[in-house]
Every structure is written in C-alpha cells, then in structure tokens.
Design an enzyme around this catalytic site. Structure first.
Site, mmCIF file in Angstrom:
data_model
loop_
_atom_site.group_PDB
_atom_site.id
_atom_site.type_symbol
_atom_site.label_atom_id
_atom_site.label_comp_id
_atom_site.label_asym_id
_atom_site.label_seq_id
_atom_site.Cartn_x
_atom_site.Cartn_y
_atom_site.Cartn_z
ATOM 1 N N SER A 121 -0.954 53.610 -11.130
ATOM 2 C CA SER A 121 -1.681 54.869 -11.266
ATOM 3 C C SER A 121 -3.081 54.647 -10.724
ATOM 4 C CB SER A 121 -1.762 55.276 -12.747
ATOM 5 O OG SER A 121 -2.715 56.297 -12.953
ATOM 6 N N TYR A 134 -2.671 53.721 -22.029
ATOM 7 C CA TYR A 134 -2.163 53.888 -20.656
ATOM 8 C C TYR A 134 -3.030 53.121 -19.663
ATOM 9 C CZ TYR A 134 -0.552 56.407 -16.465
ATOM 10 O OH TYR A 134 -0.045 56.747 -15.236
#
Length: 265
Positions: free
Chosen positions: A143, A156
C-alpha cells in the site's frame, strides 16, 4: 531474461486487484491458482475469466489468519498447478480505529492477515521455487501506507511497513536462487476494499491526486504482470508505488483534499 513463468498463485483473487492480476497473468500465458476468503462465487468468476484465456485455473479457500496453516493452501495449489513460478501475495485487510481505541484483538487480526500470513505464504512459495531451481517471482501487494502513515490505521500501517521490510530482506537472501522479490504499493483503487465495487474510477474526481482520480485494478495488475515477466529480470528489492502521484503530495494531503486550489500554486 531467460526466465519465463508458466504457473502463478494470486491470493485474494476473488475480486479487485487480485482478480485483475489473475486475468492479466493468464493473458500472458500462465496457469493460475486463485484463493478466496469469503467470496467463493467471486473466485469462481475469476477462474472462468482465466479459462477464457485458454489457461488452467484452480480455486482454494485461504485464511491468512490461520498461521501457519495458510501455507498448506500454497502447497496444495502448487501441486495442482504442477509447479510455482510466480506468487502474488495480495490477500489483506484494513482497520479504521484511532490508536487509543484500537483493541488488541483488532491489532492481532490485521497484523496476522497482512503480515504474519504473508510471511508464511511467501516462505512456502519460495521453498517451492528454490527446490525447483528455475528461479521465480515473489510479489507482495502492500500500500502507499507502506511508505507513509494514515491517521486511524496504526495496525494496517505497521503491517504494511513490516511487509515492505520483509520484501527487501528476502530479496537479498533469495537473489542467489534467481528469485526476484518486489512490492507493489497501490494508492486508492476502485475495488470492493475501498467501497467502489464495479465503479469506473475515471468518473470519480479526486482533487488531491495529481492524476485526478482513483486507480483501476487493472492498472495495478499491469505492474504486477510486468514484475512477473522476463522484462523485469533485474528488478528486485523495490517497492513500486502506483498511486497516481498521491505520495508526492506530501503535506499537501493527497487524496483527502477537497478542491483543486493547490494546482494554482
């Protein structure tokens, strides 16, 4: 340049980036193992698209929080494929809780899914490649938050930072086996994970993204397919940011801007 892949596994390939990747690899001539967690029907739809390209497709359920059992799914699919040349670790999850409110269970679920399960699956895939002695490609979908944090995503962010670091380390260790290891770091992509299932990103306006819109899953898949190809034979240990330029915005706030005023200086 003499490495030509014939088989691949793409985790989380029931929708979004995973589905687009499986289809892109099939279009390049690879047979594909497809995993799903909650959407078996979606995985079967992906398999149908793979077969439309004349390639074999095999489907299996994968729960990356089942550590270390998730590695057995990699072994099973590699066996059904008759080998494993490319492994794409795409399965993942997110969280949205402020650090002070994040529970230990939430933390553990996200880290297990995005980092611990990824470690097990990547290791198991690498062992198949080393044993076969033909080289290989390991590709982890991380990401933009592998590189920059986001408020409310501490678990995350930690997991994706960790996965990016893992990619760099195993690239060093596996280079002597002819295995390249890279990360692909998407920005906002129009997928179910971002609540944009089957939506055209070209019809969405994102003032804070230099290209002015979210990405399409196929735009991520094309980068992954490149990394799986002979053309990427000298690329390893890198993180390929595919975000429409969002990270370059830095303190200008990226995807959260609500106007185009910044473009005028």
């Amino acid at each position: 340049m003499d490495f030509t892949a014939q088989t691949a596994i793409v985790t989380g390939a029931d929708s979004g980036i995973g589905r687009a990747t499986a289809v892109a690899l099939a279009a390049d001539g690879l047979d594909v193992g497809i995993t799903w967690h909650t959407d078996e029907e979606g995985a079967e739809a992906t398999a149908s698209e793979v077969r439309e390209h004349g390639r074999k497709a095999f489907v299996a359920r994968l729960d990356t929080t089942d550590v270390p059992g998730c590695g057995d799914v990699v072994d099973e699919l590699a066996g059904r494929l008759g080998g494993l040349d490319v492994f794409v670790n795409n399965a993942g999850t997110g969280d949205n809780a402020p650090f002070l409110d994040l529970t230990l269970d939430q933390w553990r679920h996200t880290v297990a899914t995005d980092l611990e399960g990824a470690f097990v699956c990547l290791q198991r895939a690498a062992r198949h490649m080393v044993q076969a002695g033909r080289g290989g490609r390991l590709i982890a979908v991380t990401s933009v938050h592998e590189h920059q944090p986001r408020v409310g995503s501490s678990a995350y962010d930690a997991a994706k930072h960790g996965l990016g670091g893992l990619v760099k380390t195993i690239a060093l260790e596996l280079g002597s086996h002819g295995i390249t290891v890279n990360a692909v770091a998407p920005g906002e992509i129009a997928t179910p994970m971002t609540g944009q299932t089957d939506e055209d990103p070209h019809e969405k306006h994102r003032p804070g993204v230099p290209l002015g819109r979210p990405g399409d899953a196929r735009e991520i898949a094309s980068v992954i397919a490149f990394l799986a190809s002979p053309a990427a034979s000298y690329v390893t240990g890198a993180s390929w940011v595919v975000d429409g330029g969002m990270l370059q915005m830095g303190p200008q706030a990226g995807s959260h801007l609500e106007s185009d005023a910044w473009r005028e200086g």
